[in-house]
Design a protein around this motif. Structure first.
Motif, mmCIF file in Angstrom:
data_model
loop_
_atom_site.group_PDB
_atom_site.id
_atom_site.type_symbol
_atom_site.label_atom_id
_atom_site.label_comp_id
_atom_site.label_asym_id
_atom_site.label_seq_id
_atom_site.Cartn_x
_atom_site.Cartn_y
_atom_site.Cartn_z
ATOM 1 N N THR A 1 13.149 -43.821 29.613
ATOM 2 C CA THR A 1 13.874 -43.823 30.880
ATOM 3 C C THR A 1 12.976 -43.389 32.035
ATOM 4 O OG1 THR A 1 15.935 -43.294 29.712
ATOM 5 C CG2 THR A 1 15.914 -42.976 32.096
ATOM 6 N N LEU A 2 12.955 -44.199 33.067
ATOM 7 C CA LEU A 2 12.239 -43.857 34.301
ATOM 8 C C LEU A 2 13.243 -43.260 35.280
ATOM 9 C CD1 LEU A 2 9.861 -43.989 36.333
ATOM 10 C CD2 LEU A 2 10.567 -46.337 36.834
ATOM 11 N N CYS A 3 13.132 -41.958 35.555
ATOM 12 C CA CYS A 3 14.051 -41.267 36.462
ATOM 13 C C CYS A 3 13.448 -41.245 37.862
ATOM 14 C CB CYS A 3 14.299 -39.845 35.981
ATOM 15 S SG CYS A 3 14.952 -39.734 34.291
ATOM 16 N N LEU A 4 14.168 -41.738 38.844
ATOM 17 C CA LEU A 4 13.636 -41.860 40.194
ATOM 18 C C LEU A 4 14.256 -40.881 41.185
ATOM 19 C CD1 LEU A 4 13.401 -45.755 40.349
ATOM 20 C CD2 LEU A 4 11.514 -44.138 40.179
ATOM 21 N N HIS A 5 15.576 -40.873 41.305
ATOM 22 C CA HIS A 5 16.214 -39.988 42.292
ATOM 23 C C HIS A 5 17.706 -39.898 41.979
ATOM 24 C CE1 HIS A 5 18.216 -43.325 44.451
ATOM 25 N NE2 HIS A 5 17.140 -44.007 44.108
ATOM 26 N N LYS A 6 18.387 -38.947 42.644
ATOM 27 C CA LYS A 6 19.817 -38.736 42.418
ATOM 28 C C LYS A 6 20.664 -39.125 43.629
ATOM 29 C CE LYS A 6 19.181 -34.894 39.178
ATOM 30 N NZ LYS A 6 19.525 -33.472 38.887
ATOM 31 N N HIS A 7 20.061 -39.779 44.586
ATOM 32 C CA HIS A 7 20.814 -40.183 45.774
ATOM 33 C C HIS A 7 21.900 -41.193 45.398
ATOM 34 C CE1 HIS A 7 21.749 -41.345 49.867
ATOM 35 N NE2 HIS A 7 21.499 -42.606 49.575
ATOM 36 N N GLU A 8 23.106 -40.990 45.940
ATOM 37 C CA GLU A 8 24.218 -41.911 45.683
ATOM 38 C C GLU A 8 24.390 -42.826 46.889
ATOM 39 O OE1 GLU A 8 27.619 -39.564 44.653
ATOM 40 O OE2 GLU A 8 26.575 -38.534 43.001
ATOM 41 N N TYR A 9 24.479 -44.115 46.627
ATOM 42 C CA TYR A 9 24.501 -45.109 47.699
ATOM 43 C C TYR A 9 25.920 -45.441 48.151
ATOM 44 C CZ TYR A 9 19.619 -46.211 46.483
ATOM 45 O OH TYR A 9 18.263 -46.158 46.251
ATOM 46 N N ASP A 10 26.113 -45.557 49.452
ATOM 47 C CA ASP A 10 27.354 -46.166 49.920
ATOM 48 C C ASP A 10 27.104 -47.665 50.083
ATOM 49 O OD1 ASP A 10 26.463 -46.840 52.610
ATOM 50 O OD2 ASP A 10 26.766 -44.739 53.151
ATOM 51 N N LEU A 11 28.169 -48.432 50.220
ATOM 52 C CA LEU A 11 28.041 -49.886 50.219
ATOM 53 C C LEU A 11 27.246 -50.395 51.415
ATOM 54 C CD1 LEU A 11 31.588 -51.034 49.003
ATOM 55 C CD2 LEU A 11 29.572 -50.387 47.686
ATOM 56 N N PHE A 12 27.425 -49.769 52.565
ATOM 57 C CA PHE A 12 26.709 -50.216 53.761
ATOM 58 C C PHE A 12 25.203 -50.013 53.595
ATOM 59 C CE2 PHE A 12 30.951 -48.938 55.298
ATOM 60 C CZ PHE A 12 31.360 -50.158 55.822
ATOM 61 N N GLU A 13 24.827 -48.914 52.979
ATOM 62 C CA GLU A 13 23.406 -48.647 52.773
ATOM 63 C C GLU A 13 22.797 -49.673 51.820
ATOM 64 O OE1 GLU A 13 20.465 -44.972 51.397
ATOM 65 O OE2 GLU A 13 22.642 -44.839 51.089
ATOM 66 N N LEU A 14 23.480 -49.968 50.740
ATOM 67 C CA LEU A 14 22.979 -50.979 49.809
ATOM 68 C C LEU A 14 22.831 -52.330 50.506
ATOM 69 C CD1 LEU A 14 24.980 -50.167 46.540
ATOM 70 C CD2 LEU A 14 22.517 -49.893 46.898
ATOM 71 N N SER A 15 23.809 -52.654 51.336
ATOM 72 C CA SER A 15 23.766 -53.933 52.051
ATOM 73 C C SER A 15 22.585 -53.984 53.017
ATOM 74 C CB SER A 15 25.082 -54.148 52.801
ATOM 75 O OG SER A 15 25.055 -55.350 53.539
ATOM 76 N N ASP A 16 22.296 -52.869 53.683
ATOM 77 C CA ASP A 16 21.212 -52.824 54.672
ATOM 78 C C ASP A 16 19.845 -53.082 54.041
ATOM 79 O OD1 ASP A 16 22.901 -52.389 56.777
ATOM 80 O OD2 ASP A 16 22.644 -50.209 56.797
ATOM 81 N N TRP A 17 19.691 -52.756 52.770
ATOM 82 C CA TRP A 17 18.417 -52.967 52.094
ATOM 83 C C TRP A 17 18.133 -54.447 51.838
ATOM 84 C CZ3 TRP A 17 14.247 -50.056 50.578
ATOM 85 C CH2 TRP A 17 14.331 -48.683 50.715
ATOM 86 N N LEU A 18 19.162 -55.270 51.815
ATOM 87 C CA LEU A 18 18.972 -56.691 51.518
ATOM 88 C C LEU A 18 18.334 -57.408 52.703
ATOM 89 C CD1 LEU A 18 22.336 -57.409 49.688
ATOM 90 C CD2 LEU A 18 20.062 -57.353 48.653
#
Length: 318
Positions: free
Chosen positions: A145-162
């Motif tokens: 397992t590659l562990c990266l971070h514990k930040h929880e995403y809201d939907l708007f943030e996920l959308s902004d990355w696209l």
């Protein structure tokens, strides 16, 4: 970082919550899935991490070497962790949502549509498997397992990355997959049910709800068979039940609005009562044929529709 150690287990313990109380799990997928207590399931190679009827985690199945870093290649949001197949480098990438989205009949459809569009965008960008159902994933406790971070995403943030508008991803996808299946099943079945319910506009329909619900479920199951990876029967049944109940409760108002419109149109030519009566008789004839096909006797049908047995006999002969 990829080595299994206490840090990985502590990361997963604090991050992977909630988990189902009795999740699906397996050591070998060829042997089928089993429902086990969580303590037992955590010892299996594959594990269900999303509770029933709620989505806390988005999981993508990337089947290529170096899949754990696929997000870097396409410059989208990094997953919280990647569960890696050490034999071929394939991986499951897991994103945790800040607020879960309900997928059952009690959930609001707009958040589910939005999440389905985001999921489609990430799947296309990552080149993830469209046939992956998302029910179970590689158990991070039992795999590299590659562990990266514990930040929880809201939907708007996920959308902004696209990199593209969500609608552009819909145009690029040729199959209905992932959460898009839930949305398509609901929308298609609902559109059909809004029209089909008119055949149940009869005087005494109180005992026909089970017939109606069964018909809606049959239609929904037919839609489900068209998906490359069908939804579970329990999901289809819950969706069909929700649509059937909504249409049944709200159709009386729609029926009255329909009759009023017909009366207004007919009044212009002095034919309002005839139009309404003809429409009612036609619907009763269709309803009689429907109930007869489901095995109901002519006498019972006549009682339900408020007409004579002779009328029923005549309609069925035609």
């Amino acid at each position: 970082m990829l080595e299994k150690n206490r840090f990985v287990d502590e990361f997963i313990d604090s991050f992977l919550t909630p988990l189902p109380y009795r999740p699906y799990c397996a050591d070998d997928l060829a042997d089928g899935l089993r429902i086990r207590p969580l303590k037992t399931a955590k010892r299996r190679r594959y594990l269900q991490i999303n509770p029933p009827s709620q989505l806390h985690y988005l999981v993508f199945d990337v089947d290529r070497q170096g899949a754990a870093f696929a997000w870097e290649d396409c410059h989208i949001a990094p997953p919280n962790y990647a569960a890696i197949n050490s034999e071929n480098g394939h991986a499951h990438l897991v994103y945790k949502l800040a607020e879960p989205v309900t997928t059952s009949e009690y959930g609001r459809r707009e958040p589910l549509r939005y999440l389905a569009a985001i999921e489609r965008g990430y799947r296309i960008e990552l080149g993830a498997d469209a046939g992956y159902s998302g029910l179970i994933t590689r158990n991070p406790y039992k795999t590299t397992t590659l562990c990266l971070h514990k930040h929880e995403y809201d939907l708007f943030e996920l959308s902004d990355w696209l990199k593209r508008d969500l609608g552009e991803y819909a145009e690029k996808e040729t199959t209905v997959a992932g959460l898009g299946r839930n949305v398509t099943l609901f929308d298609t079945t609902r559109a059909w049910a809004y029209k089909a319910i008119r055949f149940y506009r009869v005087t005494a329909r109180s005992r026909l709800f089970d017939v109606w619900r069964s018909e809606v479920e049959d239609y929904a199951l037919g839609i489900n068979t068209q998906f490359m990876t069908p939804l579970a029967y329990s999901e289809v049944k819950a969706t069909a039940k929700s649509i059937a109940k909504y249409c049944w409760v709200h159709d009386h108002r729609a029926e009255q609005e329909f009759l009023q419109k017909q009366a207004q149109r007919g009044a212009i030519g002095g034919k309002a009562s005839g139009v309404v009566r003809a429409k009612a008789n036609e619907e009763k004839r269709v309803q009689a044929r429907l109930l007869s096909a489901r095995g109901m006797s002519q006498r019972t049908i006549a009682k339900e529709l408020g007409v004579s047995v002779g009328s029923i006999n005549s309609w069925l002969k035609k």
